[in-house]
Design a protein around this motif. Sequence first.
Motif, short mmCIF file in Angstrom:
data_model
loop_
_atom_site.label_atom_id
_atom_site.label_comp_id
_atom_site.label_asym_id
_atom_site.label_seq_id
_atom_site.Cartn_x
_atom_site.Cartn_y
_atom_site.Cartn_z
N UNK A 22 -81.82 -39.11 -7.61
CA UNK A 22 -83.16 -39.56 -7.20
C UNK A 22 -84.23 -39.23 -8.24
N UNK A 23 -84.23 -38.05 -8.85
CA UNK A 23 -85.25 -37.80 -9.88
C UNK A 23 -85.15 -38.78 -11.06
N UNK A 24 -83.92 -39.18 -11.41
CA UNK A 24 -83.76 -40.14 -12.50
C UNK A 24 -84.32 -41.50 -12.12
N UNK A 25 -84.16 -41.89 -10.86
CA UNK A 25 -84.74 -43.16 -10.39
C UNK A 25 -86.26 -43.10 -10.49
N UNK A 26 -86.84 -42.02 -10.03
CA UNK A 26 -88.30 -41.90 -10.07
C UNK A 26 -88.82 -41.86 -11.51
N UNK A 27 -88.07 -41.16 -12.38
CA UNK A 27 -88.47 -41.12 -13.78
C UNK A 27 -88.38 -42.50 -14.41
N UNK A 29 -88.76 -45.29 -12.86
CA UNK A 29 -89.89 -46.06 -12.35
C UNK A 29 -91.15 -45.77 -13.17
N UNK A 30 -91.43 -44.50 -13.39
CA UNK A 30 -92.64 -44.13 -14.13
C UNK A 30 -92.59 -44.63 -15.57
N UNK A 31 -91.42 -44.56 -16.18
CA UNK A 31 -91.30 -44.87 -17.60
C UNK A 31 -91.14 -46.36 -17.88
N UNK A 32 -90.58 -47.11 -16.93
CA UNK A 32 -90.20 -48.49 -17.25
C UNK A 32 -90.36 -49.47 -16.10
N UNK A 33 -89.85 -49.11 -14.94
CA UNK A 33 -89.79 -50.08 -13.84
C UNK A 33 -91.17 -50.48 -13.33
N UNK A 34 -92.13 -49.57 -13.35
CA UNK A 34 -93.49 -49.91 -12.89
C UNK A 34 -94.07 -51.01 -13.76
N UNK A 35 -93.92 -50.88 -15.07
CA UNK A 35 -94.43 -51.90 -15.98
C UNK A 35 -93.66 -53.22 -15.81
N UNK A 36 -92.37 -53.12 -15.54
CA UNK A 36 -91.57 -54.33 -15.31
C UNK A 36 -92.06 -55.07 -14.08
N UNK A 37 -92.29 -54.31 -12.99
CA UNK A 37 -92.81 -54.95 -11.78
C UNK A 37 -94.16 -55.60 -12.03
N UNK A 135 -86.07 -57.77 -7.88
CA UNK A 135 -85.43 -57.85 -9.19
C UNK A 135 -85.67 -56.58 -10.01
N UNK A 136 -86.83 -55.96 -9.83
CA UNK A 136 -87.09 -54.71 -10.54
C UNK A 136 -86.13 -53.63 -10.07
N UNK A 137 -85.91 -53.55 -8.77
CA UNK A 137 -84.97 -52.57 -8.23
C UNK A 137 -83.55 -52.85 -8.70
N UNK A 138 -83.19 -54.12 -8.86
CA UNK A 138 -81.85 -54.45 -9.34
C UNK A 138 -81.58 -53.80 -10.70
N UNK A 139 -82.58 -53.87 -11.58
CA UNK A 139 -82.43 -53.24 -12.89
C UNK A 139 -82.30 -51.73 -12.75
N UNK A 140 -83.13 -51.14 -11.90
CA UNK A 140 -83.02 -49.70 -11.67
C UNK A 140 -81.65 -49.32 -11.14
N UNK A 419 -89.51 -49.96 -4.54
CA UNK A 419 -88.54 -50.01 -5.64
C UNK A 419 -87.72 -48.73 -5.70
N UNK A 420 -88.37 -47.57 -5.57
CA UNK A 420 -87.64 -46.30 -5.65
C UNK A 420 -86.70 -46.15 -4.47
N UNK A 421 -87.19 -46.41 -3.25
CA UNK A 421 -86.34 -46.28 -2.07
C UNK A 421 -85.16 -47.24 -2.13
#
Length: 438
Positions: A22-27, A29-37, A135-140, A419-421
């Motif tokens: 879970x921490x890796x998923x959240x990290x 998101x902060x580093x990449x997935x948020x900008x992707x979304x 689609x953002x979650x799919x990448x995560x 996305x994280x959940x």
Amino acid sequence: MRYLLLATALIASPALAEPDYAPAVKADYDASLAAMWDDFHRNPELSFKETRTAAKMAAALKTVAGMRVTEKVGGTGVVGVLSNGAGPTVLVRADMDGLPVEEKSGLANASKVRQTGIDGVEAPVMHACGHDTHITSLIGTARRLAALKSRWRGTIVFIVQPAEERVGGAAAMLKDGLYTRFPKPDYALAFHSNSEGLAGTVSASEGIQYSSSDSVDITIPGVGAHGASPHTGKDPVYMGAQLVIALQGLISRERQPLAPGVITVGSFHSGFKHNIISDEARLQVTVRANDEETRAKLIAGIKRVARGVGEMNGMAADRMPVVTVIEGTPTTINDTPLARRLNAVMAQTLGADRVLPFKQEGMGAEDFAALVAADTGVKSYYFDVGGTPQAVFDAAATGGPPVPSHHSPLFKIAPEPVIVTATIAMTAAVLDLLKPAA
């Protein structure tokens, strides 16, 4: 009220230890997935026109170690295959199309895009159903599972699907060899964001998850005339108005009262000027049901009632209203044993208080049903992920703005908890299905 009670329960319940990823998923998101979304939300694309989105998704999947990526499957669809020894095959699907809606959400990254759809009509475009989070979650999820290869054996097929909003993208990918050119899955998984659900919660039915949906076009011929001399023509607007009312009789007087069904006329077009009786009216109708018998009865009833309106107005036999079913999808039904198994996984992973009993609030539909039709033998698990913070529900309950529905120009959900959940939940489900034999 149920969200307030849930929030109280969450506060009162002891914290559940998160899975170690879970921490890796959240990290991520902060580093990449948020900008992707953010990029996907600003740049939505209409059904079967998702070329930019597909290219970006393919590029992101190609960065995942070991992923084999194929583009242009079923039009704009993308397929990524990640193999890790002998074992079952799991399909993870995300839909990517937006809607012809002008965004009025007030978000800083609100879409300003306009696009011409496959129907030749230019329209504003918005991610008004949360597919940008899917689609953002799919990448995560792909990144997490690639990093956790020591914990699973088998094959994962990641599907970036076009045209869910036209309920045609899944069928197009199947027609283009999804289950013959690529490993056929034993299980198919998907999720949908839910603006009516509390952010960070999930729910899944142990049976029907979504209703059937059929898009029906009705063309009503008329006889053009001057608006001041209606007796010299046959007014298709008048006939269309009669039909709009008559169609509701199929729901109130012919449908079995305990069998859910909806007929909605979403579009009615005719004529160009105040004082001209046009020679044609066009209606666009959506039909929803929870079983095939009701579905077939409603569609047959629409055809019968439309003809009856033509006859009642004295139209010639070759000038009767024409009813055409242009696209449709059956009900989406979860495999009961699989749903029970994975709902338990969700409770173990997220905490029992974050797994809500499933409640069908409306009659939304999903063409995911095509991927898990009975003749495929593929077992289905589809879950919802809540997207609206508690504070928004609280404000609505005290006279503030109501929570916007899906497909509304005001639609907005909180992307991070969705996305994280969803990424944590989907990762947990796949790991359970592909866990190595002891």
